[in-house]
Scaffold this motif. Structure first.
Motif, PDB file in Angstrom:
ATOM      1  N   GLY A 169      21.753  62.691  52.044  1.00 35.81           N
ATOM      2  CA  GLY A 169      20.641  63.563  51.693  1.00 35.81           C
ATOM      3  C   GLY A 169      19.355  62.791  51.474  1.00 35.81           C
ATOM      4  O   GLY A 169      19.265  61.595  51.742  1.00 35.81           O
ATOM      5  N   SER A 170      18.369  63.489  50.973  1.00 39.83           N
ATOM      6  CA  SER A 170      17.103  62.836  50.644  1.00 39.83           C
ATOM      7  C   SER A 170      17.217  62.199  49.263  1.00 39.83           C
ATOM      8  O   SER A 170      17.584  62.891  48.302  1.00 39.83           O
ATOM      9  CB  SER A 170      15.960  63.849  50.643  1.00 39.83           C
ATOM     10  OG  SER A 170      15.791  64.370  51.930  1.00 39.83           O
ATOM     11  N   PRO A 171      16.914  60.919  49.139  1.00 38.29           N
ATOM     12  CA  PRO A 171      17.016  60.284  47.826  1.00 38.29           C
ATOM     13  C   PRO A 171      15.980  60.837  46.865  1.00 38.29           C
ATOM     14  O   PRO A 171      14.887  61.224  47.280  1.00 38.29           O
ATOM     15  CB  PRO A 171      16.758  58.808  48.134  1.00 38.29           C
ATOM     16  CG  PRO A 171      16.008  58.796  49.406  1.00 38.29           C
ATOM     17  CD  PRO A 171      16.443  60.003  50.177  1.00 38.29           C
ATOM     18  N   MET A 172      16.349  60.891  45.589  1.00 43.11           N
ATOM     19  CA  MET A 172      15.404  61.375  44.580  1.00 43.11           C
ATOM     20  C   MET A 172      15.524  60.515  43.334  1.00 43.11           C
ATOM     21  O   MET A 172      16.607  59.983  43.040  1.00 43.11           O
ATOM     22  CB  MET A 172      15.669  62.844  44.259  1.00 43.11           C
ATOM     23  CG  MET A 172      17.080  63.158  43.834  1.00 43.11           C
ATOM     24  SD  MET A 172      17.392  64.931  43.794  1.00 43.11           S
ATOM     25  CE  MET A 172      17.777  65.264  45.506  1.00 43.11           C
ATOM     26  N   LEU A 173      14.407  60.388  42.654  1.00 42.17           N
ATOM     27  CA  LEU A 173      14.430  59.639  41.406  1.00 42.17           C
ATOM     28  C   LEU A 173      15.215  60.437  40.375  1.00 42.17           C
ATOM     29  O   LEU A 173      15.160  61.665  40.350  1.00 42.17           O
ATOM     30  CB  LEU A 173      13.014  59.376  40.913  1.00 42.17           C
ATOM     31  CG  LEU A 173      12.187  58.451  41.801  1.00 42.17           C
ATOM     32  CD1 LEU A 173      10.754  58.394  41.301  1.00 42.17           C
ATOM     33  CD2 LEU A 173      12.784  57.051  41.852  1.00 42.17           C
ATOM     34  N   ARG A 174      15.970  59.738  39.534  1.00 46.45           N
ATOM     35  CA  ARG A 174      16.758  60.415  38.495  1.00 46.45           C
ATOM     36  C   ARG A 174      16.123  60.143  37.137  1.00 46.45           C
ATOM     37  O   ARG A 174      15.909  58.984  36.770  1.00 46.45           O
ATOM     38  CB  ARG A 174      18.203  59.906  38.499  1.00 46.45           C
ATOM     39  CG  ARG A 174      19.061  60.520  37.377  1.00 46.45           C
ATOM     40  CD  ARG A 174      20.505  60.038  37.436  1.00 46.45           C
ATOM     41  NE  ARG A 174      20.637  58.589  37.287  1.00 46.45           N
ATOM     42  CZ  ARG A 174      20.578  57.943  36.121  1.00 46.45           C
ATOM     43  NH1 ARG A 174      20.376  58.611  35.004  1.00 46.45           N
ATOM     44  NH2 ARG A 174      20.701  56.632  36.073  1.00 46.45           N
ATOM     45  N   THR A 175      15.825  61.218  36.436  1.00 48.49           N
ATOM     46  CA  THR A 175      15.290  61.068  35.088  1.00 48.49           C
ATOM     47  C   THR A 175      16.272  61.597  34.053  1.00 48.49           C
ATOM     48  O   THR A 175      16.156  61.285  32.871  1.00 48.49           O
ATOM     49  CB  THR A 175      13.951  61.812  34.944  1.00 48.49           C
ATOM     50  OG1 THR A 175      14.140  63.157  35.383  1.00 48.49           O
ATOM     51  CG2 THR A 175      12.863  61.171  35.781  1.00 48.49           C
ATOM     52  N   GLU A 176      17.214  62.433  34.495  1.00 42.61           N
ATOM     53  CA  GLU A 176      18.192  62.993  33.567  1.00 42.61           C
ATOM     54  C   GLU A 176      19.312  61.969  33.331  1.00 42.61           C
ATOM     55  O   GLU A 176      19.448  60.990  34.063  1.00 42.61           O
ATOM     56  CB  GLU A 176      18.780  64.310  34.107  1.00 42.61           C
ATOM     57  CG  GLU A 176      19.755  64.174  35.269  1.00 42.61           C
ATOM     58  CD  GLU A 176      19.079  64.003  36.622  1.00 42.61           C
ATOM     59  OE1 GLU A 176      17.873  63.707  36.680  1.00 42.61           O
ATOM     60  OE2 GLU A 176      19.793  64.128  37.637  1.00 42.61           O
ATOM     61  N   ALA A 177      20.146  62.241  32.313  1.00 40.06           N
ATOM     62  CA  ALA A 177      21.269  61.339  32.014  1.00 40.06           C
ATOM     63  C   ALA A 177      22.315  61.429  33.123  1.00 40.06           C
ATOM     64  O   ALA A 177      22.401  62.437  33.837  1.00 40.06           O
ATOM     65  CB  ALA A 177      21.887  61.731  30.685  1.00 40.06           C
ATOM     66  N   LEU A 178      23.094  60.371  33.257  1.00 35.94           N
ATOM     67  CA  LEU A 178      24.188  60.392  34.223  1.00 35.94           C
ATOM     68  C   LEU A 178      25.211  61.438  33.799  1.00 35.94           C
ATOM     69  O   LEU A 178      25.463  61.620  32.605  1.00 35.94           O
ATOM     70  CB  LEU A 178      24.861  59.018  34.290  1.00 35.94           C
ATOM     71  CG  LEU A 178      24.074  57.933  35.020  1.00 35.94           C
ATOM     72  CD1 LEU A 178      24.690  56.567  34.735  1.00 35.94           C
ATOM     73  CD2 LEU A 178      24.037  58.203  36.513  1.00 35.94           C
ATOM     74  N   PRO A 179      25.830  62.122  34.755  1.00 36.99           N
ATOM     75  CA  PRO A 179      26.808  63.148  34.387  1.00 36.99           C
ATOM     76  C   PRO A 179      28.103  62.536  33.868  1.00 36.99           C
ATOM     77  O   PRO A 179      28.434  61.389  34.179  1.00 36.99           O
ATOM     78  CB  PRO A 179      27.044  63.880  35.715  1.00 36.99           C
ATOM     79  CG  PRO A 179      26.741  62.873  36.754  1.00 36.99           C
ATOM     80  CD  PRO A 179      25.656  62.006  36.207  1.00 36.99           C
ATOM     81  N   GLU A 180      28.814  63.322  33.103  1.00 35.41           N
ATOM     82  CA  GLU A 180      30.142  62.897  32.640  1.00 35.41           C
ATOM     83  C   GLU A 180      31.080  62.872  33.852  1.00 35.41           C
ATOM     84  O   GLU A 180      30.886  63.590  34.819  1.00 35.41           O
ATOM     85  CB  GLU A 180      30.682  63.925  31.639  1.00 35.41           C
ATOM     86  CG  GLU A 180      29.791  64.164  30.433  1.00 35.41           C
ATOM     87  CD  GLU A 180      30.115  63.211  29.308  1.00 35.41           C
ATOM     88  OE1 GLU A 180      31.232  62.703  29.299  1.00 35.41           O
ATOM     89  OE2 GLU A 180      29.223  62.987  28.457  1.00 35.41           O
ATOM     90  N   GLY A 181      32.090  62.025  33.779  1.00 33.18           N
ATOM     91  CA  GLY A 181      33.127  62.075  34.808  1.00 33.18           C
ATOM     92  C   GLY A 181      32.927  61.125  35.966  1.00 33.18           C
ATOM     93  O   GLY A 181      33.803  61.008  36.817  1.00 33.18           O
ATOM     94  N   GLY A 182      31.813  60.461  36.014  1.00 33.07           N
ATOM     95  CA  GLY A 182      31.608  59.495  37.076  1.00 33.07           C
ATOM     96  C   GLY A 182      32.108  58.123  36.664  1.00 33.07           C
ATOM     97  O   GLY A 182      32.709  57.942  35.603  1.00 33.07           O
ATOM     98  N   ALA A 183      31.886  57.173  37.532  1.00 32.50           N
ATOM     99  CA  ALA A 183      32.272  55.792  37.227  1.00 32.50           C
ATOM    100  C   ALA A 183      31.243  54.866  37.850  1.00 32.50           C
ATOM    101  O   ALA A 183      30.633  55.188  38.873  1.00 32.50           O
ATOM    102  CB  ALA A 183      33.652  55.482  37.779  1.00 32.50           C
ATOM    103  N   GLY A 184      31.067  53.731  37.202  1.00 33.53           N
ATOM    104  CA  GLY A 184      30.056  52.822  37.709  1.00 33.53           C
ATOM    105  C   GLY A 184      30.430  51.375  37.510  1.00 33.53           C
ATOM    106  O   GLY A 184      31.451  51.056  36.899  1.00 33.53           O
ATOM    107  N   VAL A 185      29.602  50.533  38.076  1.00 34.55           N
ATOM    108  CA  VAL A 185      29.800  49.094  37.950  1.00 34.55           C
ATOM    109  C   VAL A 185      28.459  48.472  37.601  1.00 34.55           C
ATOM    110  O   VAL A 185      27.443  48.776  38.242  1.00 34.55           O
ATOM    111  CB  VAL A 185      30.343  48.483  39.267  1.00 34.55           C
ATOM    112  CG1 VAL A 185      30.447  46.971  39.152  1.00 34.55           C
ATOM    113  CG2 VAL A 185      31.697  49.086  39.621  1.00 34.55           C
ATOM    114  N   MET A 186      28.475  47.646  36.588  1.00 33.95           N
ATOM    115  CA  MET A 186      27.272  46.875  36.276  1.00 33.95           C
ATOM    116  C   MET A 186      27.277  45.625  37.141  1.00 33.95           C
ATOM    117  O   MET A 186      28.316  44.998  37.357  1.00 33.95           O
ATOM    118  CB  MET A 186      27.281  46.444  34.812  1.00 33.95           C
ATOM    119  CG  MET A 186      27.035  47.567  33.817  1.00 33.95           C
ATOM    120  SD  MET A 186      25.344  48.195  33.852  1.00 33.95           S
ATOM    121  CE  MET A 186      24.417  46.710  33.468  1.00 33.95           C
ATOM    122  N   LEU A 187      26.118  45.277  37.630  1.00 29.80           N
ATOM    123  CA  LEU A 187      25.957  44.039  38.387  1.00 29.80           C
ATOM    124  C   LEU A 187      24.883  43.213  37.695  1.00 29.80           C
ATOM    125  O   LEU A 187      24.011  43.756  37.022  1.00 29.80           O
ATOM    126  CB  LEU A 187      25.521  44.345  39.829  1.00 29.80           C
ATOM    127  CG  LEU A 187      26.461  45.195  40.676  1.00 29.80           C
ATOM    128  CD1 LEU A 187      25.747  45.671  41.940  1.00 29.80           C
ATOM    129  CD2 LEU A 187      27.688  44.388  41.064  1.00 29.80           C
TER     130      LEU A 187
END
Lengths: 150, 129
Positions: free
Chosen positions: A115-133
């Protein structure tokens, strides 16, 4: 589903590392997943639709100072860069990271739609997963992945 | 030989990055035109002589595949080569674009070296070293 997202998030981290190395000459290492990304940071997200996965969202967050460095590298600037260029660069980067990630997870022969990328200003949703680099000089950034509707 | 090149991408930063990469290819560039969509690209192609189009895939109004398909149906545009520059790295997308008539497909992030090789391969294969 959460286990699957968690596994996929590591593929996303590999994709991000490759994109940052090729495009910004930044070398990254996976850091402690519980580490925080201190404010201020810039975040962008993009939707990834594939034929063999649920609808996914890919998010890329980076501290402002590092975002400026990445923008300077992309545009070949050594001096100040405009804030709009910094935001657009991070939005463009999440798009490229999503594309590199798709190659790792989409079955051969299947199409995906970014899709078209968009800047995120809201908090990350619950239920996802991430990695810090962290970059080789210790600057943190984060990739995050979640499935739509989860 | 100097080239007139049309860069098509809805992201202004992506267009700047391609401009920068073109500047680092050591190719002689006469003019770089920019368009933010396939629709804008067609308007530019109707008013400017262009040797080569560098085009993104995912864009509003008219995407890269639709632009390629449209160009290949027009007698005055079908001979203008198109290199797709996309974040979509899947083989299926690449195959789809090449089948639609694109002449080459590069993944973002692009490098000046890969861009130079692709441009020379299409416009001056005898100079490819």
């Amino acid at each position: 589903m959460n286990d699957e997202i968690s596994l996929l998030s590591h593929s996303l981290a590999r994709a991000a590392s490759r994109v940052l190395m090729e495009g910004s000459f930044l070398f990254t290492l996976e850091a402690d997943e519980d580490a925080e990304l201190p404010a201020p940071f810039i975040a962008a997200r993009v939707q990834l639709r594939t034929e063999d996965q649920p609808v996914l969202w890919v998010d890329f967050s980076v501290q402002e100072a590092l975002a400026v460095e990445i923008t300077q590298s992309h545009l070949g600037e050594t001096g100040p860069v405009e804030a709009e260029d910094v935001r657009n660069t991070i939005a463009e980067l999440v798009n490229v990271i999503a594309g590199a990630f798709a190659r790792l997870v989409v079955a051969p022969g299947n199409l995906c739609s970014i899709g078209s990328p968009m800047l995120r200003t809201e908090a990350l949703p619950e239920g996802g997963a991430g990695v810090m680099l962290t970059t080789d000089n210790g600057q943190p950034l984060r990739v995050w992945l979640w499935a739509e509707g989860q | 030989m100097s080239y007139r090149i049309l860069v098509v991408d809805d992201s202004p930063v992506a267009r700047k990055v391609v401009r920068r990469a073109l500047g680092m290819t050591q190719l002689e560039i006469a003019e770089i035109y920019e368009a933010g969509s396939g629709v804008e690209a067609l308007a530019s192609l109707r008013s400017n002589w262009v040797d080569l189009v560098l085009c993104d895939v995912h864009m509003p109004e008219m995407n890269g595949q639709e632009l390629v398909e449209h160009m290949k149906q027009q007698d005055d545009l079908k001979g203008t080569p198109v290199i797709i520059i996309s974040s979509d790295t899947t083989d299926a997308r690449r195959d789809s674009l090449l089948a639609a008539g694109a002449d080459d497909y590069l993944h973002k992030p692009i490098t000046p070296e890969r861009l130079r090789a692709a441009v020379l391969c299409l416009l001056h294969p005898e100079n490819l070293t």
